[in-house]
Design a protein around this motif. Structure first.
Motif, PDB file in Angstrom:
ATOM      1  N   VAL A 113      -6.573  -8.385  -3.134  1.00  0.00           N
ATOM      2  CA  VAL A 113      -6.192  -7.444  -2.083  1.00  0.00           C
ATOM      3  C   VAL A 113      -5.687  -8.255  -0.904  1.00  0.00           C
ATOM      4  O   VAL A 113      -6.443  -9.008  -0.293  1.00  0.00           O
ATOM      5  CB  VAL A 113      -7.390  -6.569  -1.646  1.00  0.00           C
ATOM      6  CG1 VAL A 113      -6.974  -5.600  -0.554  1.00  0.00           C
ATOM      7  CG2 VAL A 113      -7.985  -5.836  -2.831  1.00  0.00           C
ATOM      8  N   GLU A 114      -4.381  -8.129  -0.642  1.00  0.00           N
ATOM      9  CA  GLU A 114      -3.757  -8.804   0.497  1.00  0.00           C
ATOM     10  C   GLU A 114      -4.111 -10.294   0.534  1.00  0.00           C
ATOM     11  O   GLU A 114      -4.445 -10.849   1.565  1.00  0.00           O
ATOM     12  CB  GLU A 114      -4.143  -8.088   1.791  1.00  0.00           C
ATOM     13  CG  GLU A 114      -3.688  -6.635   1.779  1.00  0.00           C
ATOM     14  CD  GLU A 114      -4.168  -5.834   2.972  1.00  0.00           C
ATOM     15  OE1 GLU A 114      -4.420  -6.421   4.032  1.00  0.00           O
ATOM     16  OE2 GLU A 114      -4.267  -4.608   2.831  1.00  0.00           O
ATOM     17  N   LEU A 121      -6.572  -0.599   2.195  1.00  0.00           N
ATOM     18  CA  LEU A 121      -5.388  -1.301   1.710  1.00  0.00           C
ATOM     19  C   LEU A 121      -4.236  -1.144   2.699  1.00  0.00           C
ATOM     20  O   LEU A 121      -3.873  -0.035   3.068  1.00  0.00           O
ATOM     21  CB  LEU A 121      -4.988  -0.743   0.341  1.00  0.00           C
ATOM     22  CG  LEU A 121      -3.906  -1.483  -0.405  1.00  0.00           C
ATOM     23  CD1 LEU A 121      -4.312  -2.924  -0.689  1.00  0.00           C
ATOM     24  CD2 LEU A 121      -3.607  -0.771  -1.726  1.00  0.00           C
ATOM     25  N   GLN A 132     -10.098   2.474  -0.670  1.00  0.00           N
ATOM     26  CA  GLN A 132     -10.305   2.457  -2.109  1.00  0.00           C
ATOM     27  C   GLN A 132     -11.665   1.839  -2.429  1.00  0.00           C
ATOM     28  O   GLN A 132     -12.091   0.877  -1.786  1.00  0.00           O
ATOM     29  CB  GLN A 132      -9.200   1.672  -2.812  1.00  0.00           C
ATOM     30  CG  GLN A 132      -7.844   2.313  -2.658  1.00  0.00           C
ATOM     31  CD  GLN A 132      -6.789   1.679  -3.542  1.00  0.00           C
ATOM     32  OE1 GLN A 132      -7.025   0.721  -4.253  1.00  0.00           O
ATOM     33  NE2 GLN A 132      -5.596   2.242  -3.492  1.00  0.00           N
ATOM     34  N   SER A 168      -1.499  -5.589  -3.666  1.00  0.00           N
ATOM     35  CA  SER A 168      -2.722  -5.729  -4.449  1.00  0.00           C
ATOM     36  C   SER A 168      -2.359  -6.005  -5.902  1.00  0.00           C
ATOM     37  O   SER A 168      -1.236  -5.727  -6.341  1.00  0.00           O
ATOM     38  CB  SER A 168      -3.605  -4.487  -4.341  1.00  0.00           C
ATOM     39  OG  SER A 168      -2.943  -3.359  -4.860  1.00  0.00           O
ATOM     40  N   ALA A 177       0.851  -1.191   0.000  1.00  0.00           N
ATOM     41  CA  ALA A 177       0.000   0.000   0.000  1.00  0.00           C
ATOM     42  C   ALA A 177       0.883   1.237   0.000  1.00  0.00           C
ATOM     43  O   ALA A 177       1.809   1.332   0.807  1.00  0.00           O
ATOM     44  CB  ALA A 177      -0.896   0.005   1.234  1.00  0.00           C
TER      45      ALA A 177
END
Length: 191
Positions: free
Chosen positions: A151-152, A168, A138, A172, A131
């Motif tokens: 994402v993660e 975040l 987001q 990603s 991030a």
């Protein structure tokens, strides 16, 4: 200024800003290279304006400096007006990654949010190692096509009309499975 002259001017200001950021942090090229995962020679060429950064490299540098890509690009653009006409919205195309980024509502020092339009070619992917600003909020609203967003470690398939929202804190990835490009609105809100 229009066309190539305008792009060259922005690239020159971006090169100068990248050099200034490194100086402000008191980092050598070697130290920044270690923090960003970008070779020393590439960093040197970027700061001298001999090379235009890819989206991926710019993302790595933004992470090292703790700022969003939009914020960095805003720092090299002129002060945005309250009304941002479509014709004056900054657009950056990264041919290597197949990504086009339009800053619909550029960041402003007095505001925490911004709006970006992203277009990713079919089959293309963009990976962000971390991030840029931990905890950045987001919202990704798909306008046309489909995008796979990880994402993660959690993967999400987002179709036309769907919206994925998250904070975040880590890596990603955006991937367009095709067969058509994906176009989406990205709303970014700083913590």
């Amino acid at each position: 200024m229009r066309g190539d002259a305008c792009r060259d001017s922005v690239d020159a200001r971006l090169a100068a800003r990248l050099a200034a950021l490194r100086t402000e942090h008191g980092w050598s090229l070697d130290e920044l290279s270690g923090r960003a995962g970008v070779s020393r020679s590439t960093l040197s060429r970027l700061e001298r304006g001999e090379l235009s950064p890819t989206t991926s490299v710019l993302g790595q540098l933004c992470t090292a400096y703790g700022r969003t890509m939009s914020r960095l690009l805003m720092e090299v653009e002129e002060e945005p007006a309250p009304l941002v006409r479509a014709a004056s919205q900054p657009v950056r195309r990264d041919e290597r990654s197949g990504f086009t980024r339009r800053s619909v509502s550029p960041p402003h020092p007095a505001l925490r949010g911004e709006v970006v339009e992203g277009t990713l070619d079919a089959g293309a992917s963009i990976v962000y190692g971390n991030a840029p600003v931990p905890g950045v909020e987001q919202h990704v609203w798909v306008l046309d096509g489909t995008v796979e967003i990880t994402v993660e470690g959690a993967a999400h398939t987002v179709h036309r009309g769907d919206c994925l929202r998250f904070r975040l804190h880590g890596p990603s990835r955006f991937h367009c499975p095709g067969p058509d490009p994906v176009r989406y609105a990205l709303l970014i809100v700083l913590p």
